[in-house]
Design a protein around this motif. Structure first.
Motif, PDB file in Angstrom:
ATOM      1  N   GLN A  13       0.851  -1.183   0.000  1.00 35.35           N
ATOM      2  CA  GLN A  13       0.000   0.000   0.000  1.00 35.35           C
ATOM      3  C   GLN A  13       0.888   1.235   0.000  1.00 35.35           C
ATOM      4  N   THR A  14       0.507   2.230  -0.760  1.00 34.70           N
ATOM      5  CA  THR A  14       1.351   3.406  -0.951  1.00 34.70           C
ATOM      6  C   THR A  14       0.554   4.670  -0.719  1.00 34.70           C
ATOM      7  N   THR A  15       1.177   5.638  -0.079  1.00 29.77           N
ATOM      8  CA  THR A  15       0.571   6.954   0.074  1.00 29.77           C
ATOM      9  C   THR A  15       1.637   8.003  -0.226  1.00 29.77           C
ATOM     10  N   THR A  16       1.196   9.231  -0.400  1.00 28.10           N
ATOM     11  CA  THR A  16       2.104  10.343  -0.669  1.00 28.10           C
ATOM     12  C   THR A  16       1.861  11.434   0.366  1.00 28.10           C
ATOM     13  N   VAL A  17       2.946  11.956   0.919  1.00 26.47           N
ATOM     14  CA  VAL A  17       2.862  13.054   1.880  1.00 26.47           C
ATOM     15  C   VAL A  17       3.743  14.192   1.392  1.00 26.47           C
ATOM     16  N   LYS A  18       3.493  15.363   1.921  1.00 26.44           N
ATOM     17  CA  LYS A  18       4.345  16.500   1.645  1.00 26.44           C
ATOM     18  C   LYS A  18       5.381  16.621   2.759  1.00 26.44           C
ATOM     19  N   CYS A  19       6.632  16.776   2.357  1.00 30.22           N
ATOM     20  CA  CYS A  19       7.716  16.915   3.334  1.00 30.22           C
ATOM     21  C   CYS A  19       8.645  18.019   2.844  1.00 30.22           C
ATOM     22  N   ASN A  20       8.729  19.101   3.619  1.00 32.48           N
ATOM     23  CA  ASN A  20       9.508  20.268   3.217  1.00 32.48           C
ATOM     24  C   ASN A  20       9.084  20.751   1.832  1.00 32.48           C
ATOM     25  N   GLY A  21       7.772  20.672   1.593  1.00 33.08           N
ATOM     26  CA  GLY A  21       7.204  21.152   0.350  1.00 33.08           C
ATOM     27  C   GLY A  21       7.278  20.194  -0.815  1.00 33.08           C
ATOM     28  N   LYS A  22       7.920  19.037  -0.632  1.00 34.09           N
ATOM     29  CA  LYS A  22       8.079  18.066  -1.711  1.00 34.09           C
ATOM     30  C   LYS A  22       7.192  16.848  -1.473  1.00 34.09           C
ATOM     31  N   SER A  23       6.749  16.231  -2.564  1.00 30.38           N
ATOM     32  CA  SER A  23       5.936  15.022  -2.462  1.00 30.38           C
ATOM     33  C   SER A  23       6.835  13.819  -2.197  1.00 30.38           C
ATOM     34  N   VAL A  24       6.478  13.038  -1.194  1.00 31.15           N
ATOM     35  CA  VAL A  24       7.270  11.875  -0.796  1.00 31.15           C
ATOM     36  C   VAL A  24       6.358  10.659  -0.731  1.00 31.15           C
ATOM     37  N   LYS A  25       6.723   9.608  -1.443  1.00 31.81           N
ATOM     38  CA  LYS A  25       5.955   8.367  -1.393  1.00 31.81           C
ATOM     39  C   LYS A  25       6.421   7.502  -0.223  1.00 31.81           C
ATOM     40  N   ILE A  26       5.446   6.868   0.449  1.00 29.59           N
ATOM     41  CA  ILE A  26       5.737   5.897   1.506  1.00 29.59           C
ATOM     42  C   ILE A  26       5.028   4.599   1.151  1.00 29.59           C
ATOM     43  N   HIS A  27       5.766   3.495   1.168  1.00 29.06           N
ATOM     44  CA  HIS A  27       5.208   2.189   0.841  1.00 29.06           C
ATOM     45  C   HIS A  27       5.128   1.317   2.093  1.00 29.06           C
ATOM     46  N   ALA A  28       3.980   0.699   2.304  1.00 30.01           N
ATOM     47  CA  ALA A  28       3.819  -0.344   3.326  1.00 30.01           C
ATOM     48  C   ALA A  28       3.882  -1.680   2.592  1.00 30.01           C
ATOM     49  N   ILE A  29       4.887  -2.469   2.884  1.00 32.87           N
ATOM     50  CA  ILE A  29       5.112  -3.715   2.147  1.00 32.87           C
ATOM     51  C   ILE A  29       4.993  -4.895   3.101  1.00 32.87           C
TER      52      ILE A  29
END
Length: 338
Positions: free
Chosen positions: A54-70
């Motif tokens: 499962q994957t989500t995207t968050v903003k970190c220091n103004g940039k989009s960052v993907k996080i994967h739950a594997i």
């Protein structure tokens, strides 16, 4: 039945001193027959069958960052891991005598596509764990204990290396592998990370609980780190894993003497990749201490710190064996403290 409860063996020397020899007289043939009958009698919950990356995207220091739950396979253990708390040195006996297994639980690994480089949190399990002789290098008593008290369902397609390739994440793009602690379901995927920098708390590395060095690759020489004091609120110390200091290794003792978690401070919320602090979020909320800890006092203290932090910060709480962790990540469901 509760969804959580995972613990690795406590070490061969400890087992020799406190567990009756009679509990470790099964032959491999006996074990295989016993284990297969148990596995055949348990049907994986429908929810587990549907759990995938499962994957989500968050903003970190103004940039989009993907996080994967594997999910790197599943594990089932004795119910005594989450119930019947007792003195730590007696727990292996109680677990060995317990005839009842929990339902299968996911084994999560977390991957952050951070601007400074991809970061992997824990490494999950590998398919070899199902081989009859897998635990033999750790000694006869500890191997028999492990075979009797743990059941794994892990395929090669579940392994972290395979799943990273499926996601298009190349090994040379990985900045670090972070280990919350040194139990096998967090280290058995190390084989896919040779020549990648691996980070672990110096105290956890020098004084682990339930770690089997015989089961990690012979090249395993991690970078050990020390916490800096007064670095983050409530926890009071941390080690920055990124130059931006948005990803922090923090102490969350109890499950092992020096267990750690990873705190990711994003623009939207904070995310705590909590390892084995507990086995589901409900345990934290209700102060239900897991059935196995090096220190119940330290676990209780860790619980209080996490809940205090959540009172003042938007926090997503993600234990490594909670069936709902992946969904909470994608939905960005915050921890609500009662």
């Amino acid at each position: 039945m509760q969804r959580s409860d995972f613990i690795e063996p406590t070490g061969n020397a400890a087992l020799q001193s406190i567990v009756p020899i009679g509990h470790f007289t099964q032959t491999d043939q006996d074990y295989n027959s016993f284990a297969q009958s148990k596995i055949d009698s348990i049907v994986l919950p429908t929810a587990i069958n549907k759990v995938a990356t499962q994957t989500t995207t968050v903003k970190c220091n103004g940039k989009s960052v993907k996080i994967h739950a594997i999910q790197t396979g599943t594990v089932a253990v004795k119910k005594s891991h989450i119930t019947n708390r007792t003195a730590h040195f007696l727990t292996p006996i109680k677990i060995s005598l317990d005839r009842h297994f929990t339902e299968f639980m996911p084994i999560w690994v977390w991957v952050i596509e951070h601007p400074e480089g991809n970061i992997v949190i824990d490494t999950g399990e590998n398919a070899n764990v199902a081989n009859p002789g897998y635990f033999d290098p750790i000694g006869k008593l500890a191997a028999a204990y492990s075979k009797k008290n743990f059941k794994f369902k892990v395929s090669q397609e579940n392994e972290i290396g395979f799943q990273l390739r499926q996601l298009g994440i190349k090994k040379d793009s990985i900045k670090n592998v972070i280990l919350t602690h040194l139990h096998i379901d967090h280290t058995d995927g190390l084989k896919d990370f040779k020549n990648v920098e691996i980070i672990v708390s110096e105290k956890e590395y020098k004084n682990p609980s339930g770690h089997f060095p015989e089961l990690v690759p012979n090249w395993f020489k991690p970078k050990t780190v020390r916490f800096q004091t007064d670095f983050v609120e409530v926890f009071n110390e941390a080690f920055p894993l990124t130059k931006a200091e948005d990803l922090l290794l923090i102490p969350t003792q109890g499950h092992t003497k020096h267990h750690t978690s990873v705190l990711f401070k994003t623009d939207e919320c904070d995310i705590l990749f909590a390892g084995d602090v507990c086995y589901n979020q409900e345990q934290l909320i209700t102060n239900d201490l897991p059935g196995i800890n090096v220190s119940y006092k330290e676990t209780k203290n860790t619980y209080e710190k996490i809940k205090t932090y959540a009172k003042y910060n938007k926090l997503i709480f993600l234990p490594s064996h909670d069936i709902d962790s992946g969904q909470r990540l994608t939905n960005k469901t915050e921890l609500e403290v009662r």
